[in-house]
Design a protein around this motif. Structure first.
Motif, PDB file in Angstrom:
ATOM      1  N   THR A  34       0.824  -1.214   0.000  1.00  0.00           N
ATOM      2  CA  THR A  34       0.000   0.000   0.000  1.00  0.00           C
ATOM      3  C   THR A  34       0.855   1.259   0.000  1.00  0.00           C
ATOM      4  O   THR A  34       0.308   2.364  -0.002  1.00  0.00           O
ATOM      5  N   ASN A  35       2.177   1.115   0.028  1.00  0.00           N
ATOM      6  CA  ASN A  35       3.071   2.272  -0.062  1.00  0.00           C
ATOM      7  C   ASN A  35       3.144   2.753  -1.512  1.00  0.00           C
ATOM      8  O   ASN A  35       3.403   1.949  -2.418  1.00  0.00           O
ATOM      9  N   VAL A  36       2.947   4.060  -1.715  1.00  0.00           N
ATOM     10  CA  VAL A  36       3.128   4.670  -3.035  1.00  0.00           C
ATOM     11  C   VAL A  36       3.978   5.917  -2.837  1.00  0.00           C
ATOM     12  O   VAL A  36       3.596   6.835  -2.107  1.00  0.00           O
ATOM     13  N   CYS A  37       5.141   5.939  -3.474  1.00  0.00           N
ATOM     14  CA  CYS A  37       6.104   7.025  -3.271  1.00  0.00           C
ATOM     15  C   CYS A  37       6.192   7.878  -4.532  1.00  0.00           C
ATOM     16  O   CYS A  37       6.256   7.341  -5.649  1.00  0.00           O
ATOM     17  N   PHE A  38       6.220   9.208  -4.343  1.00  0.00           N
ATOM     18  CA  PHE A  38       6.194  10.102  -5.507  1.00  0.00           C
ATOM     19  C   PHE A  38       6.733  11.480  -5.157  1.00  0.00           C
ATOM     20  O   PHE A  38       6.796  11.866  -3.987  1.00  0.00           O
ATOM     21  N   TRP A  39       7.118  12.216  -6.196  1.00  0.00           N
ATOM     22  CA  TRP A  39       7.519  13.620  -6.083  1.00  0.00           C
ATOM     23  C   TRP A  39       6.434  14.511  -6.696  1.00  0.00           C
ATOM     24  O   TRP A  39       5.726  14.092  -7.619  1.00  0.00           O
ATOM     25  N   TYR A  40       6.346  15.709  -6.182  1.00  0.00           N
ATOM     26  CA  TYR A  40       5.547  16.745  -6.838  1.00  0.00           C
ATOM     27  C   TYR A  40       6.505  17.802  -7.379  1.00  0.00           C
ATOM     28  O   TYR A  40       7.401  18.268  -6.665  1.00  0.00           O
ATOM     29  N   PHE A  41       6.317  18.192  -8.658  1.00  0.00           N
ATOM     30  CA  PHE A  41       7.156  19.196  -9.315  1.00  0.00           C
ATOM     31  C   PHE A  41       6.350  20.480  -9.527  1.00  0.00           C
ATOM     32  O   PHE A  41       5.435  20.501 -10.364  1.00  0.00           O
ATOM     33  N   PRO A  42       6.654  21.538  -8.779  1.00  0.00           N
ATOM     34  CA  PRO A  42       6.017  22.833  -9.078  1.00  0.00           C
ATOM     35  C   PRO A  42       6.365  23.263 -10.502  1.00  0.00           C
ATOM     36  O   PRO A  42       7.408  22.857 -11.044  1.00  0.00           O
ATOM     37  N   PRO A  43       5.532  24.094 -11.128  1.00  0.00           N
ATOM     38  CA  PRO A  43       5.768  24.495 -12.521  1.00  0.00           C
ATOM     39  C   PRO A  43       7.172  25.038 -12.779  1.00  0.00           C
ATOM     40  O   PRO A  43       7.762  24.754 -13.833  1.00  0.00           O
ATOM     41  N   ARG A  44       7.729  25.795 -11.842  1.00  0.00           N
ATOM     42  CA  ARG A  44       9.041  26.421 -12.108  1.00  0.00           C
ATOM     43  C   ARG A  44      10.165  25.393 -12.251  1.00  0.00           C
ATOM     44  O   ARG A  44      11.166  25.637 -12.945  1.00  0.00           O
ATOM     45  N   LEU A  45      10.007  24.219 -11.619  1.00  0.00           N
ATOM     46  CA  LEU A  45      11.072  23.219 -11.696  1.00  0.00           C
ATOM     47  C   LEU A  45      11.105  22.498 -13.037  1.00  0.00           C
ATOM     48  O   LEU A  45      12.105  21.881 -13.389  1.00  0.00           O
ATOM     49  N   LYS A  46       9.993  22.594 -13.775  1.00  0.00           N
ATOM     50  CA  LYS A  46       9.964  21.928 -15.077  1.00  0.00           C
ATOM     51  C   LYS A  46      10.949  22.541 -16.066  1.00  0.00           C
ATOM     52  O   LYS A  46      11.341  21.913 -17.048  1.00  0.00           O
ATOM     53  N   HIS A  47      11.331  23.780 -15.818  1.00  0.00           N
ATOM     54  CA  HIS A  47      12.228  24.486 -16.735  1.00  0.00           C
ATOM     55  C   HIS A  47      13.694  24.326 -16.334  1.00  0.00           C
ATOM     56  O   HIS A  47      14.581  24.829 -17.028  1.00  0.00           O
ATOM     57  N   ILE A  48      13.945  23.627 -15.220  1.00  0.00           N
ATOM     58  CA  ILE A  48      15.330  23.389 -14.794  1.00  0.00           C
ATOM     59  C   ILE A  48      15.744  22.008 -15.270  1.00  0.00           C
ATOM     60  O   ILE A  48      15.043  21.019 -15.015  1.00  0.00           O
ATOM     61  N   PRO A  49      16.854  21.908 -15.994  1.00  0.00           N
ATOM     62  CA  PRO A  49      17.292  20.604 -16.502  1.00  0.00           C
ATOM     63  C   PRO A  49      17.532  19.621 -15.354  1.00  0.00           C
ATOM     64  O   PRO A  49      17.906  20.002 -14.248  1.00  0.00           O
TER      65      PRO A  49
END
Length: 546
Positions: free
Chosen positions: A463-478
């Motif tokens: 039942t463990n599900v691990c994930f990140w959330y990416f704010p919009p500004r991080l999408k533009h950082i390589p």
């Protein structure tokens, strides 16, 4: 005497140091009800002028005791209703210094003089008000969550009985119930054909410690009398994703944390058998003596299951004790759809299983189960003559306290027994299967969202599900070090805002070279798909501008 007959209403009594709203004052309707009650019961106890010394066993304390306890139950019922209300806050957060300084008259300092019962009721209300509703449908913070009403009733009865589990003499029903439960759990593990053993202990860490303690005693019984100086340099193995309690047990038992070898895991967090074999051979070449492998069935962060059959094969070849920490994953044995993930656990020498996790039993409820009967007693018993007399009138095999490492032992078995009676094995199975479906649902939703990224791009094993959330500004950082440094700050910031607003609670952590990520776990019977959707929306709301 019922609630009305008790006649207690804070709205109409002399105010205590408290000024905030009491649950009995929460609405105009409640106020009218209280006023009506007061008119009917003007001759009944005034709790503002009553003290604990006036309660039973005081000569005339019967009515007052009933009145007081009914009001305590009223406070608890109000709290339970709020707990299951998704619109209510999970917590009303305050910093430690604020609680220490006092909040709206909620004073934690202890007085030399008694305070009236009315004030104690206010304090009970405030204690719950400023705590965390762990049964709230949107509480996902720990492996143990939820509020089972039958289990709660069991805990209330246990507290009322207020006995100790060391002898049948003073806990006749509870000790037999524990025996029945332990037999049931051993049968489920796969030890039905042998006479196994076990004991309930205060949490998974102590159960793991007991398993390792018995493992050492089995190989070196002289440890009990001679101590560690009589032993060679013994080595314990655990996966690098294993629970920290294994290393803590090694520290407590005098083995030393330097003598705990953390075995490498695969990409999903499962111990690699070849690495275990390699580590054992390396230890032997150094002149060290391996004695135990602690496998994991349901790791804390990733929910990983070590390959138990492969580990058992290695333990058999090297004549090592195999302990399985199934504190988190043990409940999965009750599911016909998912129990295969613990295949091989029947070959273990000892097992830790925490019903207060996946099975939802109120804290605390943990058992250490041992394949060989008699080892727990041989390892731990001291035969105190004032407790464990051999010439009692009953079968002293039910005086189980000498099998435990502690003397005083809380009754943790009754609430589990009562819940098992209420649900049946199939009821637990349905509950656990639903958690697994919720985990799969979350996984599928996350796969479709651009601003979320799964730690493992595969269906969850547990039942463990691990994930990140990416704010919009991080999408533009390589992708690289700079982005990882920024991403590492996101989960803590979102969690901090969640705590301050009290909307939801979810855990986060880094792991190895992975920066902070959210860890979602499902073990709360009140959680629904709508609560999962709400959580993801809340993460986006709080994190979009970070």
């Amino acid at each position: 005497m019922d609630f009305k007959e008790c006649g207690y209403s804070l709205a109409n009594r002399k105010p205590m140091r408290k000024k905030s709203v009491h649950p009995f004052q929460s609405t105009d309707k409640d106020m009218k009800k209280d006023a009506h009650t007061e008119d009917l019961t003007t001759n009944l106890p005034n709790l503002s002028n009553a003290y604990a010394s006036d309660l039973l066993p005081s000569k005339d304390g019967k009515d007052l005791t009933k009145c007081f306890l009914l009001q305590v139950v009223n406070i608890l019922l109000h709290y339970i209703e709020k707990t299951f209300d998704v619109k209510s806050k999970i917590l009303d957060f305050h910093h430690p210094h604020q609680l220490l300084e006092g909040l709206d008259g909620f004073d934690l300092e202890l007085s030399d003089h008694p305070e009236p019962l009315e004030q104690l009721l206010v304090d009970c209300t405030d204690t719950l008000k400023y705590g965390v509703k762990t049964g709230h449908p949107r509480y996902f913070n720990q492996l143990s969550s939820g509020l089972d009403v039958i289990g709660l009733a069991g805990e209330w009865l246990t507290a009322t009985a207020n006995t100790n589990m060391f002898t049948y003499e003073i806990a006749p029903v509870f000790t037999v119930m524990e025996t029945v439960l332990l037999k049931k759990m051993c049968d489920i593990i796969g030890w039905g054909e042998i006479e196994a053993d076990g004991i309930f202990s205060p949490g998974g860490s102590i159960s793991n410690l007991c398993g390792i303690l018995v493992a050492r005693y089995k190989k070196y019984p002289e440890i009990k009398t001679k101590g560690m100086t009589s032993l060679p340099c013994i080595i314990l193995f655990v996966s690098e994703q294993g629970h920290y309690s294994v290393k803590k047990a090694a520290a407590i038992l005098g083995i030393g944390t330097d003598h705990v070898i953390e075995v490498k895991c695969d990409e999903r967090g499962r111990m690699i058998p070849a690495e275990l074999e390699k580590n054992i051979l390396q230890a032997k070449r150094k002149g060290q003596t391996p004695f135990c492998v602690a496998a994991t069935a349901g790791s804390t962060v990733f929910g990983a299951f070590d390959p138990l059959h492969d580990i058992a094969d290695i333990c058999q070849v090297h004549r090592l004790w195999m302990h399985v920490d199934a504190a988190w994953g043990g409940g999965l044995l009750l599911s016909r759809n998912h129990s295969y993930k613990l295949s091989g656990i029947e070959r273990a020498d000892s097992v830790t299983w925490n019903p207060h996790k996946l099975m939802g039993v109120p804290l605390q409820c943990s058992a250490v189960l041992v394949r060989e009967k008699g080892l727990l007693a041989a390892c731990n018993q001291m035969r105190a003559g004032y407790l464990f007399q051999p010439d009692k009138l009953y079968d002293v095999d039910f005086d189980t306290g000498d099998k435990a490492i502690q003397c005083g032992r809380h009754v943790d078995s009754f609430k589990l027994w009562l819940m098992w009676k209420a649900k049946g094995t199939y009821g637990f199975e349905a509950q656990i299967d639903r958690y697994m479906e919720l985990a799969k649902y979350l996984y599928k939703v996350l796969k479709k969202k651009d601003n979320f990224k799964l730690v493992f791009d595969a269906e969850p094993e547990f039942t463990n599900v691990c994930f990140w959330y990416f704010p919009p500004r991080l999408k533009h950082i390589p992708k690289g070090f700079e982005r990882d440094q920024e991403l590492h700050k996101i989960a803590p910031k979102i969690k901090a805002q969640m705590i301050e607003e009290g909307t939801a609670l979810i855990s986060y952590q880094p792991c190895g070279d992975r920066v902070n990520f959210f860890r979602m776990v499902f073990s709360n019977p009140a959680t629904r798909q709508a609560d999962v959707d709400y959580l993801l929306d809340e993460i986006q709301r709080l994190g979009k501008d970070l």
